[in-house]
Design a protein around this motif. Sequence first.
Motif, PDB file in Angstrom:
ATOM      1  N   GLY A 155       0.689  -1.161   0.163  1.00  0.00           N
ATOM      2  CA  GLY A 155      -0.280   0.256   0.000  1.00  0.00           C
ATOM      3  C   GLY A 155       1.043   1.262   0.044  1.00  0.00           C
ATOM      4  O   GLY A 155       2.263   0.986   0.762  1.00  0.00           O
ATOM      5  N   VAL A 169      -8.472  -8.104  -5.107  1.00  0.00           N
ATOM      6  CA  VAL A 169      -7.381  -6.742  -6.093  1.00  0.00           C
ATOM      7  C   VAL A 169      -6.690  -8.047  -7.328  1.00  0.00           C
ATOM      8  O   VAL A 169      -7.023  -7.534  -8.890  1.00  0.00           O
ATOM      9  CB  VAL A 169      -6.306  -6.198  -5.806  1.00  0.00           C
ATOM     10  N   VAL A 210      -2.324  -1.259  -3.343  1.00  0.00           N
ATOM     11  CA  VAL A 210      -3.225  -0.186  -3.429  1.00  0.00           C
ATOM     12  C   VAL A 210      -2.708   1.080  -3.278  1.00  0.00           C
ATOM     13  O   VAL A 210      -1.638   1.325  -2.871  1.00  0.00           O
ATOM     14  CB  VAL A 210      -3.943  -0.827  -2.038  1.00  0.00           C
ATOM     15  N   THR A 257      -6.380   0.631  -7.475  1.00  0.00           N
ATOM     16  CA  THR A 257      -5.987  -0.989  -6.816  1.00  0.00           C
ATOM     17  C   THR A 257      -5.150  -0.947  -7.974  1.00  0.00           C
ATOM     18  O   THR A 257      -6.492  -1.852  -9.060  1.00  0.00           O
ATOM     19  CB  THR A 257      -6.853  -2.105  -6.250  1.00  0.00           C
TER      20      THR A 257
END
Length: 225
Positions: free
Chosen positions: A61, A86, A102, A124
Amino acid sequence: MRRRLPAAAAALGIVLALLAAAPALAAGYRYWSFWDGAGGRWSYATQGPSTARPADGSVQGFRFAVSKDAAAEAATPRTEADFEAVCGGTAPAEGRKRVAVVIDFGVPQDAPEGDAPPQDTPRTACAQVPPAATAAEALAAVAKPLRYNSAALLCAVSGYPKQGCGEQIADTPSSAPASAPSASASASGGASGDGGGPSLGLLAGIAAIAALAVAGVLRSRRRAR
């Protein structure tokens, strides 16, 4: 009386100096933070994206925000760390690994002046990269252009922001809640702060110093008698 005045003046000077330093301690930074995801939760990454080599099935992320540069005080991506959500529709490929990426561009209040997040909700993407690829290479596979500074700090993802890189923003907390990551204790050891004014630890230190100074004044008074 002559002995008491220097002690009291010294105590006051220390307290004032510490209070003057408090706003600096409350400063945040506008930057892209990097996170490891597992079990739907985020933890502040212990390596930078250029050295971390996520395994197949990993979630990485990236969040842009104004927040403290510490695990327990940085703003997390505003969505769950869910690999299947995802990459579930991306079939495995021989000689490649799948990394769920992400990208949270943050909120308008945290954008540099004259700029704005390219989208309101996190983006994503499933990166299929070679087995030895780093998190930075996985990010580059799905979110070009990237921008780095001379110290290899990630400055922009998909061209956002247009300028600036990790600049200090004095006493300006993020408008989005900076939820503490699930494994933040080992990285920071601090609780999430409110971003304004002296911390409880600082106030406690000031009180302790003031108490010692008062005790010194009282001892001087007894000696004077």
